[in-house]
Design a protein around this motif. Structure first.
Motif, short mmCIF file in Angstrom:
data_model
loop_
_atom_site.label_atom_id
_atom_site.label_comp_id
_atom_site.label_asym_id
_atom_site.label_seq_id
_atom_site.Cartn_x
_atom_site.Cartn_y
_atom_site.Cartn_z
N UNK A 1 52.93 36.25 27.97
CA UNK A 1 54.25 35.88 28.59
C UNK A 1 54.99 35.24 29.44
N UNK A 2 54.37 34.09 29.44
CA UNK A 2 55.00 32.75 30.39
C UNK A 2 55.96 32.25 28.11
N UNK A 3 55.59 32.35 27.33
CA UNK A 3 56.48 32.71 26.39
C UNK A 3 57.54 32.68 26.55
N UNK A 4 57.23 34.47 26.13
CA UNK A 4 58.57 35.46 26.13
C UNK A 4 59.41 35.11 27.35
N UNK A 5 58.95 34.42 28.22
CA UNK A 5 59.66 34.03 29.43
C UNK A 5 61.25 33.63 29.63
N UNK B 1 64.86 38.47 26.10
CA UNK B 1 66.23 39.20 24.51
C UNK B 1 64.66 39.24 23.46
N UNK B 2 63.78 38.58 23.36
CA UNK B 2 62.54 38.92 21.85
C UNK B 2 62.75 40.19 21.59
N UNK B 3 62.51 40.63 20.82
CA UNK B 3 62.07 42.27 20.92
C UNK B 3 60.53 41.48 19.39
N UNK B 4 60.02 42.75 19.63
CA UNK B 4 58.73 42.41 18.51
C UNK B 4 59.46 43.86 17.38
N UNK B 5 58.51 44.03 16.93
CA UNK B 5 58.23 44.73 15.10
C UNK B 5 58.41 45.80 15.73
N UNK B 6 59.27 47.47 14.97
CA UNK B 6 58.75 48.91 15.15
C UNK B 6 57.98 49.44 14.13
N UNK B 7 56.80 49.66 15.40
CA UNK B 7 55.34 50.04 14.60
C UNK B 7 55.55 50.75 15.60
N UNK B 8 53.91 51.92 14.69
CA UNK B 8 53.35 53.07 15.19
C UNK B 8 51.89 52.58 15.46
N UNK B 9 51.59 53.13 15.77
CA UNK B 9 50.38 52.38 16.78
C UNK B 9 49.02 53.53 15.72
N UNK C 1 58.62 34.76 7.74
CA UNK C 1 57.75 35.92 9.16
C UNK C 1 58.22 36.98 8.40
N UNK C 2 57.60 38.23 9.05
CA UNK C 2 58.55 39.07 8.92
C UNK C 2 59.32 39.37 10.28
N UNK C 3 60.34 40.56 10.16
CA UNK C 3 62.00 41.09 10.60
C UNK C 3 61.15 41.75 12.05
N UNK C 4 61.60 41.22 13.10
CA UNK C 4 61.43 41.72 14.32
C UNK C 4 62.37 42.55 14.53
N UNK C 5 62.36 43.91 15.14
CA UNK C 5 64.05 44.61 14.84
C UNK C 5 63.77 45.86 16.13
N UNK C 6 62.46 46.27 16.98
CA UNK C 6 61.57 46.84 17.88
C UNK C 6 62.17 46.45 18.77
N UNK C 7 61.20 47.37 20.47
CA UNK C 7 61.45 47.66 21.22
C UNK C 7 60.61 45.57 22.16
N UNK C 8 61.45 45.56 22.86
CA UNK C 8 61.44 44.37 23.72
C UNK C 8 59.88 43.98 24.15
N UNK C 9 60.17 43.03 23.56
CA UNK C 9 58.37 41.72 23.44
C UNK C 9 57.45 42.38 24.59
N UNK C 10 58.77 42.31 25.60
CA UNK C 10 57.51 42.15 26.58
C UNK C 10 56.73 43.57 27.67
N UNK C 11 58.04 44.41 26.97
CA UNK C 11 57.48 45.69 27.04
C UNK C 11 55.90 46.30 26.37
N UNK C 12 56.41 45.99 25.04
CA UNK C 12 55.19 46.29 24.37
C UNK C 12 53.62 45.21 24.90
N UNK C 13 54.36 44.12 24.88
CA UNK C 13 52.84 43.39 25.43
C UNK C 13 52.45 44.05 26.89
#
Length: 344
Positions: free
Chosen positions: A262-266, A270-278, A83-95
């Motif tokens: 959201x249930x999974x991320x609960x 500390x799980x992060x999403x990838x650093x992306x530009x929409x 899988x791809x590396x995930x080192x961006x913002x917290x996944x919950x905030x991106x969700x």
């Protein structure tokens, strides 16, 4: 004396035989003088270099057994996390930043027509993204070509099931999964993307993962509310990757999909999403509002002709002003009189 000479000959023969056996087990030396045991992964021994430079022998009976060139793996021999590396913002905030909508209709979906046929060279390294994903996600990788582009075999520590898969070409045991399935992307906003943006989504390493074929096919085009990997330890990374892809390509989530994520991320705050530009969807051209302009009013013609109401007239359709009352009259016939007179 004869016995003494025989003993000397036997001792000399034994010494020569011992030297030959010792030479057979010497650790091969690399071109740069390093031993194979010390060499980094991918190094080539002197004997391999010599063999590579020399023309291949044409031995009768062995041609049918000859296979493609197999080079040492470029990856480390231990486990590789797919899988791809995930080192961006917290996944919950991106969700929480993703738009929430119902599923759009799948009308018009066609994998090859809308997302391109097969895998492309997304990063322009002259290897298509299937090969790049196999190299990234597997250990003990061996190649079919000297450019290290075509993967011949490797070991996949499958993140979806938690099981190891020893794979080789045409084994059919490993697929390249689109983490956000292309049909799911189509019904969650990809219809508004341009053709080139959809092809990028289908070939983006962020959205690709080597997985066991059985797991990939059981998933199909379902979203996170409908399917999650059986390996629970991987679910956080899986969901965070889907969120990252949807954020990057301006895709939406359904209400139930967001709740499932959201249930999974609960369980992994500390799980992060990838650093992306929409990106900005470029496929749908905004239509300018069209307002119907009213037809220009015809200029009102001033009537100055004085007429006597009831008098015969011509031509029909002409208009005049009554001499005594100033009212407008038209030269026309009536239902009972076909002659043209000044009438109201």
């Amino acid at each position: 004396m004869k016995h003494t000479k025989r003993g000397v000959v036997r001792a000399l023969f034994a010494a020569i035989l011992a030297a030959i056996l010792a030479a057979a087990v010497v650790v091969p030396t690399l071109v740069d003088g390093t031993t194979a045991e010390q060499a980094p992964a991918g190094a080539v021994t002197a004997s391999e270099a010599t063999a590579a430079a020399a023309p291949a022998p044409s031995t009768p009976g062995l041609e049918s057994q000859r296979t493609a060139v197999v080079l040492p793996a470029g990856t480390r021999p231990g486990k590789v996390k797919p899988g791809a590396k995930l080192a961006g913002s917290p996944a919950r905030s991106v969700l929480n930043a993703l738009p929430v909508k119902g599923k759009a209709t799948a009308t018009g979906y066609n994998r090859n027509a809308k997302f391109g046929n097969g895998f492309k060279d997304f990063n322009r390294n002259k290897c298509d993204e299937r090969q790049d994903t196999l190299k990234r996600d597997m250990s003990r990788v061996k190649y079919k070509d000297r450019k290290r582009c075509q993967v011949a075999s490797g070991r996949l520590d499958d993140a979806y099931t938690g099981r190891a898969v020893n794979w080789k070409v045409k084994a059919g045991s490993v697929d390249i999964d689109h983490v956000v399935a292309l049909k799911n992307a189509w019904i969650s906003g990809a219809q508004r993307l341009s053709q080139s943006q959809r092809q990028a989504l289908a070939n983006d390493p962020l959205n690709l993962m080597a997985s066991s074929a059985s797991a990939n096919r059981s998933k199909g085009d379902r979203n996170a509310a409908e399917w999650l990997p059986s390996n629970k330890r991987f679910r956080c990374q899986y969901v965070a990757t889907q969120i990252s892809v949807k954020r990057k390509y301006a895709l939406s989530v359904t209400p139930t999909e967001k709740s499932a994520m959201a249930r999974v991320l609960k369980t992994c705050p500390k799980q992060r999403a990838a650093k992306v530009t929409p990106l900005k969807a470029a496929g749908a051209v905004a239509k300018k509002p069209t307002t119907k302009q009213p037809a220009p009013k015809k200029a009102v013609k001033t009537i100055t002709k004085k007429v006597s109401p009831g008098a015969f007239c011509s031509p029909r359709g002409a208009k005049g002003v009554g001499k005594s009352n100033g009212k407008i009259y038209t030269c026309k016939a009536s239902a009972t009189d076909t002659r043209a007179r000044w009438r109201r």
